[in-house]
Every structure is written in structure tokens, then in C-alpha cells.
Design a protein around this motif. Structure first.
Motif, PDB file in Angstrom:
ATOM      1  N   LEU A  76     -23.013  37.332 -34.292  1.00 16.80           N
ATOM      2  CA  LEU A  76     -22.239  36.118 -34.048  1.00 16.80           C
ATOM      3  C   LEU A  76     -22.800  35.395 -32.833  1.00 16.80           C
ATOM      4  CD1 LEU A  76     -18.620  37.504 -34.571  1.00 16.80           C
ATOM      5  CD2 LEU A  76     -20.112  36.416 -36.257  1.00 16.80           C
ATOM      6  N   VAL A  77     -22.880  34.075 -32.944  1.00 16.53           N
ATOM      7  CA  VAL A  77     -23.426  33.246 -31.868  1.00 16.53           C
ATOM      8  C   VAL A  77     -22.444  32.127 -31.574  1.00 16.53           C
ATOM      9  CG1 VAL A  77     -25.324  31.733 -31.169  1.00 16.53           C
ATOM     10  CG2 VAL A  77     -25.797  33.747 -32.589  1.00 16.53           C
ATOM     11  N   ILE A  78     -22.153  31.884 -30.296  1.00 13.29           N
ATOM     12  CA  ILE A  78     -21.372  30.709 -29.897  1.00 13.29           C
ATOM     13  C   ILE A  78     -22.376  29.650 -29.452  1.00 13.29           C
ATOM     14  CG2 ILE A  78     -19.665  29.771 -28.296  1.00 13.29           C
ATOM     15  CD1 ILE A  78     -18.531  31.739 -30.331  1.00 13.29           C
ATOM     16  N   GLY A  79     -22.349  28.506 -30.118  1.00 14.41           N
ATOM     17  CA  GLY A  79     -23.290  27.451 -29.775  1.00 14.41           C
ATOM     18  C   GLY A  79     -23.261  26.353 -30.808  1.00 14.41           C
ATOM     19  N   ASP A  80     -24.167  25.417 -30.685  1.00 14.76           N
ATOM     20  CA  ASP A  80     -24.265  24.284 -31.595  1.00 14.76           C
ATOM     21  C   ASP A  80     -25.045  24.712 -32.830  1.00 14.76           C
ATOM     22  OD1 ASP A  80     -24.596  21.915 -32.907  1.00 14.76           O
ATOM     23  OD2 ASP A  80     -25.528  20.836 -31.241  1.00 14.76           O
ATOM     24  N   GLY A  81     -24.337  24.900 -33.933  1.00 12.15           N
ATOM     25  CA  GLY A  81     -24.984  25.332 -35.165  1.00 12.15           C
ATOM     26  C   GLY A  81     -25.997  24.346 -35.700  1.00 12.15           C
ATOM     27  N   LEU A  82     -25.921  23.083 -35.272  1.00 10.43           N
ATOM     28  CA  LEU A  82     -26.913  22.110 -35.711  1.00 10.43           C
ATOM     29  C   LEU A  82     -28.288  22.419 -35.126  1.00 10.43           C
ATOM     30  CD1 LEU A  82     -24.908  18.758 -35.558  1.00 10.43           C
ATOM     31  CD2 LEU A  82     -25.037  20.471 -37.377  1.00 10.43           C
ATOM     32  N   ARG A  83     -28.322  23.222 -34.075  1.00 11.04           N
ATOM     33  CA  ARG A  83     -29.594  23.664 -33.500  1.00 11.04           C
ATOM     34  C   ARG A  83     -30.085  24.956 -34.142  1.00 11.04           C
ATOM     35  NH1 ARG A  83     -30.861  20.988 -28.757  1.00 11.04           N
ATOM     36  NH2 ARG A  83     -29.185  19.696 -27.891  1.00 11.04           N
ATOM     37  N   GLY A  84     -29.318  25.478 -35.083  1.00 13.19           N
ATOM     38  CA  GLY A  84     -29.722  26.688 -35.755  1.00 13.19           C
ATOM     39  C   GLY A  84     -29.470  27.924 -34.919  1.00 13.19           C
ATOM     40  N   ASP A  85     -30.298  28.924 -35.120  1.00  9.42           N
ATOM     41  CA  ASP A  85     -30.193  30.188 -34.405  1.00  9.42           C
ATOM     42  C   ASP A  85     -31.035  30.111 -33.138  1.00  9.42           C
ATOM     43  OD1 ASP A  85     -30.235  32.772 -33.482  1.00  9.42           O
ATOM     44  OD2 ASP A  85     -31.250  33.617 -35.237  1.00  9.42           O
ATOM     45  N   ASP A 106     -33.803  33.283 -45.215  1.00  8.59           N
ATOM     46  CA  ASP A 106     -34.031  32.958 -46.618  1.00  8.59           C
ATOM     47  C   ASP A 106     -33.036  31.920 -47.130  1.00  8.59           C
ATOM     48  OD1 ASP A 106     -36.074  35.159 -47.322  1.00  8.59           O
ATOM     49  OD2 ASP A 106     -34.418  36.289 -46.431  1.00  8.59           O
ATOM     50  N   ARG A 107     -31.874  31.876 -46.508  1.00 15.23           N
ATOM     51  CA  ARG A 107     -30.822  30.963 -46.937  1.00 15.23           C
ATOM     52  C   ARG A 107     -30.053  30.453 -45.714  1.00 15.23           C
ATOM     53  NH1 ARG A 107     -33.313  31.795 -50.984  1.00 15.23           N
ATOM     54  NH2 ARG A 107     -32.524  32.339 -53.067  1.00 15.23           N
ATOM     55  N   LEU A 108     -29.505  29.254 -45.839  1.00 23.21           N
ATOM     56  CA  LEU A 108     -28.589  28.706 -44.835  1.00 23.21           C
ATOM     57  C   LEU A 108     -27.410  28.097 -45.568  1.00 23.21           C
ATOM     58  CD1 LEU A 108     -29.396  26.648 -41.654  1.00 23.21           C
ATOM     59  CD2 LEU A 108     -27.597  25.879 -43.212  1.00 23.21           C
ATOM     60  N   ILE A 109     -26.200  28.442 -45.137  1.00 24.91           N
ATOM     61  CA  ILE A 109     -24.977  27.889 -45.710  1.00 24.91           C
ATOM     62  C   ILE A 109     -24.147  27.297 -44.581  1.00 24.91           C
ATOM     63  CG2 ILE A 109     -23.793  30.144 -45.594  1.00 24.91           C
ATOM     64  CD1 ILE A 109     -22.273  29.328 -48.149  1.00 24.91           C
ATOM     65  N   ALA A 110     -23.653  26.096 -44.781  1.00 21.23           N
ATOM     66  CA  ALA A 110     -22.873  25.401 -43.750  1.00 21.23           C
ATOM     67  C   ALA A 110     -21.447  25.216 -44.229  1.00 21.23           C
ATOM     68  CB  ALA A 110     -23.498  24.054 -43.416  1.00 21.23           C
ATOM     69  N   THR A 111     -20.495  25.596 -43.382  1.00 23.89           N
ATOM     70  CA  THR A 111     -19.081  25.378 -43.682  1.00 23.89           C
ATOM     71  C   THR A 111     -18.523  24.251 -42.819  1.00 23.89           C
ATOM     72  OG1 THR A 111     -18.435  27.131 -42.142  1.00 23.89           O
ATOM     73  CG2 THR A 111     -18.742  27.738 -44.449  1.00 23.89           C
ATOM     74  N   CYS A 112     -19.413  23.360 -42.405  1.00 26.00           N
ATOM     75  CA  CYS A 112     -19.046  22.074 -41.819  1.00 26.00           C
ATOM     76  C   CYS A 112     -19.927  21.052 -42.531  1.00 26.00           C
ATOM     77  CB  CYS A 112     -19.308  22.050 -40.310  1.00 26.00           C
ATOM     78  SG  CYS A 112     -21.038  22.381 -39.866  1.00 26.00           S
ATOM     79  N   SER A 113     -19.645  19.778 -42.373  1.00 29.42           N
ATOM     80  CA  SER A 113     -20.479  18.750 -42.991  1.00 29.42           C
ATOM     81  C   SER A 113     -21.344  18.081 -41.938  1.00 29.42           C
ATOM     82  CB  SER A 113     -19.613  17.710 -43.711  1.00 29.42           C
ATOM     83  OG  SER A 113     -18.763  17.032 -42.801  1.00 29.42           O
ATOM     84  N   VAL A 114     -22.417  17.448 -42.388  1.00 32.17           N
ATOM     85  CA  VAL A 114     -23.381  16.805 -41.490  1.00 32.17           C
ATOM     86  C   VAL A 114     -23.728  15.422 -42.012  1.00 32.17           C
ATOM     87  CG1 VAL A 114     -24.373  18.996 -40.720  1.00 32.17           C
ATOM     88  CG2 VAL A 114     -25.364  17.822 -42.703  1.00 32.17           C
ATOM     89  N   ARG A 115     -24.223  14.564 -41.100  1.00 32.40           N
ATOM     90  CA  ARG A 115     -24.688  13.232 -41.510  1.00 32.40           C
ATOM     91  C   ARG A 115     -26.118  13.284 -42.030  1.00 32.40           C
ATOM     92  NH1 ARG A 115     -24.290   8.979 -37.129  1.00 32.40           N
ATOM     93  NH2 ARG A 115     -23.972   7.511 -38.854  1.00 32.40           N
ATOM     94  N   TYR A 116     -26.876  14.286 -41.593  1.00 33.36           N
ATOM     95  CA  TYR A 116     -28.257  14.484 -42.035  1.00 33.36           C
ATOM     96  C   TYR A 116     -28.638  15.932 -41.747  1.00 33.36           C
ATOM     97  CZ  TYR A 116     -28.988  13.809 -37.032  1.00 33.36           C
ATOM     98  OH  TYR A 116     -28.898  13.921 -35.660  1.00 33.36           O
ATOM     99  N   ILE A 117     -29.735  16.391 -42.313  1.00 31.20           N
ATOM    100  CA  ILE A 117     -30.174  17.764 -42.106  1.00 31.20           C
ATOM    101  C   ILE A 117     -30.834  17.891 -40.730  1.00 31.20           C
ATOM    102  CG2 ILE A 117     -31.769  19.557 -42.880  1.00 31.20           C
ATOM    103  CD1 ILE A 117     -29.532  19.297 -44.776  1.00 31.20           C
ATOM    104  N   PRO A 118     -30.325  18.752 -39.859  1.00 30.82           N
ATOM    105  CA  PRO A 118     -30.975  18.967 -38.568  1.00 30.82           C
ATOM    106  C   PRO A 118     -32.380  19.540 -38.744  1.00 30.82           C
ATOM    107  CG  PRO A 118     -28.731  19.824 -38.555  1.00 30.82           C
ATOM    108  CD  PRO A 118     -29.063  19.507 -39.976  1.00 30.82           C
ATOM    109  N   LEU A 119     -33.316  19.052 -37.952  1.00 31.09           N
ATOM    110  CA  LEU A 119     -34.706  19.477 -38.076  1.00 31.09           C
ATOM    111  C   LEU A 119     -34.846  20.980 -37.872  1.00 31.09           C
ATOM    112  CD1 LEU A 119     -37.610  18.475 -38.483  1.00 31.09           C
ATOM    113  CD2 LEU A 119     -37.795  18.222 -35.998  1.00 31.09           C
ATOM    114  N   SER A 120     -34.035  21.554 -36.966  1.00 30.34           N
ATOM    115  CA  SER A 120     -34.152  22.991 -36.698  1.00 30.34           C
ATOM    116  C   SER A 120     -33.908  23.817 -37.958  1.00 30.34           C
ATOM    117  CB  SER A 120     -33.171  23.398 -35.599  1.00 30.34           C
ATOM    118  OG  SER A 120     -31.834  23.157 -36.008  1.00 30.34           O
TER     119      SER A 120
END
Length: 380
Positions: free
Chosen positions: A170-179, A186-200
Motif C-alpha cells: 500500500l502506498v499513500i500518494g498521488d496515484g496519477l504519478r503511478g508507483d 502487467d496491468r493497471l486498474i483505476a477506481t477513480c476517473s481521469v481527464r487523460y492518461i498520466p504519462l507515468s
């Protein structure tokens, strides 16, 4: 009174019968993970209240457990700070900022992600931890990392996961920056919505990997997309048929807005019925055309407001049975929306699963039909 295990089994039976649970591994997760450990108390909306009011439903109260095993979203935080335990009275108002998403949607998305044994998955948006627990049950703790923006929410999720017997990273931080550990997934699943795909994300998911995420915007129209990562910083995908919505990631949410004053402007007849924006895909198309605009109003009386430029557009019925639009400012918002809606209507008003997305170093473009069809750039 039914026990938690009986209620959990009944929910899993309903999801199996409805076709949500089709994989044995996910059915096992649904029957095993105790949702009550992750939800605790929650807010129940008061039907008919304006603005929407919420009644706290506290752990152990009559109906509390049955509500947890309803297939519905349970609001667990308002305005980024208010929990059911913080409410002294019986009702409270506010904007939902964290919730436990309805189990059928969570499990459907895990199915759509198409994970297999040994896959490493990055989850953006731990929330209550219920989805994280389902993923950990299926994949094993070592193959799942989950990132949560809100430290209070993340702390509660960590305690619930431990109580349920799971220990994913578990990580506390900005998930838009990834890990922040810069792992490869191999996979990424988001349970929030975004305006665009973050480059990270595009660099942390391996080529050949997949990203499942809901796109949203400042008009709060939503569309779920499954993307295949084709190379570092590149992906292509299609939007899915599901009517899926999530709270927008806080760094992508619209900024605070001043009081709106409706000002005079240039008036003309509209070429499309403004009420088309109230439809799921119609509102999505309008948001693609004017991504910096907030949408308010309903039916024939729509309002678009661009906070960056101050541009406005507002529609109204006219006595002859049509509609007029009044526009003001450098961004002709209704002109943009009108052209986008007309392109969609010319294609037969297809659902969102007729749209696709291409992501490259030069931008992110949503298109209709095929890559060379009508398209709109996302607001990166």
C-alpha cells in the motif's frame, strides 16, 4: 437475522446469476472477502432532498449489514473530510469524496482487466480497500500494489485489509504519478476517473500490458476504456459499453469556481436540441468538444462556462419550437459542442463502445469509429 457469510453468499449468487461473475477465481473472491470490514459506517442518501442530504448508517444499527450486501455504492466520506463518525446530527450535506463502489462494478472491472496468474497489478485508488482485497485474493499479496491519495482513507483501508488477512503493498500518494518505487506492471486498474492518461502510467505498464480506467471531466461525463500499451508512452484502446462512473482524481478535478454571472452575448438559433447533452453519450461528446467547460442546467436550458477564459454559452427554448444559444467570450463553446454532436448524430448516435483512443508522445485523441474518423484531443 442473516449472518455476514450468508449475506455474502447471497450477493455472490445474485452476481453469478446475472452474469457478472463468470470466472471461478473471482467468484471465490466475492464469496470470501467480507465487505463489512471495509465499509464500517456509511452515508445513505435521503431521497428527494435538495441539495442531497445523507443519513449516517453506523455499524451495528438495524439494516446496517443488509445495506452493505446490497449491490450499491456506499458513500464513506463527504467533502474530503467528513465521515459518518463525525456527524452528530441525523443528516448532513456535502459532496461524496470516497466510497465503496458497488460490488458488481468492481468485479466486472476485474474481469475486464483480464488478469492471469503471475500478473503484477497496480491499482490506483485504494478507497475502502474492498476492491484491493478482491484483487489480493485472486493475485496474491505480492502481485498487487495499491495507491491512495487520501492518508486518512488509506489508513482505514490498511487496517481493514490487515483485519481481513491481506497484506498487499500500500502506498499513500498521488496515484496519477503511478508507483513511486518505479515498478513495472502487467496491468493497471483505476477506481477513480481521469481527464487523460498520466504519462507515468504509460511507462510503468509493460508493452503488451493493459490499463482499465474511466475518463471523466469538468462536466462529469464518464466513459470506461480498456487500453493496450503498445510501447513506452504509447497505447491504443476502445471504450466499453458499461455505464461506469467514478469520482474524478482530486488533482484532475475542476478548480474552485466563483459565482456565475450570466452576461449578454451574441444570440443565434441552435442546430441541435440542447437536451441531447442530458443523455449519457451526448454529454460525453459535448465534454470532449469543450473539455475546459463546466456544464450546468438541464433540457433546453443548458449552461457551459469556461473558467479559464470566462467564455459562456447558454441555451433556451424559443417561441417557435426551436432553441436559441447566447455565447460570449473567446471560446465559442456551443459552436464546438454543436459540431461534435452533429458528427455523432451523422454516425447514427452510437454508444460509447463505438469510440476509441490513441495515446502517443504527441497527444491523446479520442475518435469515433476509426482512427481517421472524427476526433477530439484530450486536455493534457
Amino acid at each position: 437475522m442473516s449472518t455476514p457469510a450468508e449475506l455474502r453468499a447471497a450477493l455472490a449468487d445474485r452476481l453469478t446469476e446475472s452474469g457478472v461473475l463468470t470466472a471461478r477465481e473471482w467468484e471465490s473472491a466475492a464469496r470470501s472477502v467480507p465487505r463489512e470490514l471495509f465499509v464500517g459506517s456509511y452515508f445513505a442518501p435521503i431521497v428527494g432532498s435538495v441539495p442531497t442530504g445523507y443519513r449516517p448508517v453506523r455499524e451495528g444499527e438495524p439494516g446496517w449489514l443488509e445495506g452493505i450486501y446490497d449491490d450499491r455504492t456506499l458513500v464513506t466520506q463527504l467533502d474530503g473530510r467528513i465521515s459518518p463518525a463525525d456527524t452528530a446530527g441525523e443528516t448532513v450535506t456535502g459532496v461524496p469524496s470516497s466510497s465503496s463502489t458497488l460490488p458488481s462494478l468492481v468485479l466486472r472491472m476485474w474481469h475486464q482487466l483480464d488478469v492471469g496468474a503471475g500478473h503484477r497489478v497496480l491499482e490506483v485508488g485504494t478507497g475502502t480497500g474492498y476492491s484491493t482485497a478482491l484483487g489480493a485474493h485472486r493475485l496474491g499479496d505480492a502481485n498487487l500494489t495499491s495507491v491512495e491519495y487520501d492518508p486518512v482513507v488509506g489508513g482505514n483501508a490498511a487496517r481493514a485489509l490487515k483485519a481481513a488477512g491481506f497484506a498487499p503493498r500500500l502506498v499513500i500518494g498521488d496515484g496519477l504519478r503511478g508507483d513511486p518505487g518505479q515498478g513495472q506492471y502487467d496491468r493497471l486498474i483505476a477506481t477513480c476517473s481521469v481527464r487523460y492518461i498520466p504519462l507515468s502510467w504509460l511507462h510503468q505498464v509493460k508493452p503488451g500490458g493493459r490499463i482499465l480506467v474511466t475518463f471523466s471531466g469538468w462536466s462529469y461525463a464518464n466513459a470506461l476504456a480498456l487500453l493496450d500499451v503498445t510501447g513506452p508512452g504509447e497505447a491504443t484502446g476502445r471504450f466499453l459499453a458499461d455505464l461506469t462512473s467514478f469520482m474524478i482524481a482530486r488533482p484532475h478535478d475542476r478548480p474552485p469556481r466563483p459565482t456565475l454571472d450570466l452576461l449578454p452575448g451574441e444570440q443565434r438559433a441552435t442546430l441541435v436540441d440542447p437536451a441531447v447533452l442530458d443523455r449519457w453519450t451526448g454529454g460525453w461528446v459535448a465534454q470532449l468538444a469543450a473539455p475546459e467547460a463546466l456544464r450546468m442546467g438541464v433540457g433546453a436550458q443548458q449552461i457551459l462556462w469556461d473558467l479559464a477564459t470566462g467564455s459562456q454559452a447558454r441555451t433556451a427554448p424559443d417561441p417557435d419550437g426551436g432553441w436559441t444559444v447566447t455565447q460570449r467570450g473567446p471560446a465559442a463553446l456551443w459552436d464546438r459542442v454543436e459540431r461534435a454532436v452533429q458528427s455523432w448524430q451523422a454516425a447514427g448516435e452510437p454508444h460509447q463502445d463505438s469510440f476509441g483512443i490513441t495515446v502517443s508522445a504527441t497527444g491523446q485523441r479520442v475518435w469515433l469509429g476509426t482512427e481517421d474518423g472524427p476526433g477530439w484531443d484530450l486536455p493534457i
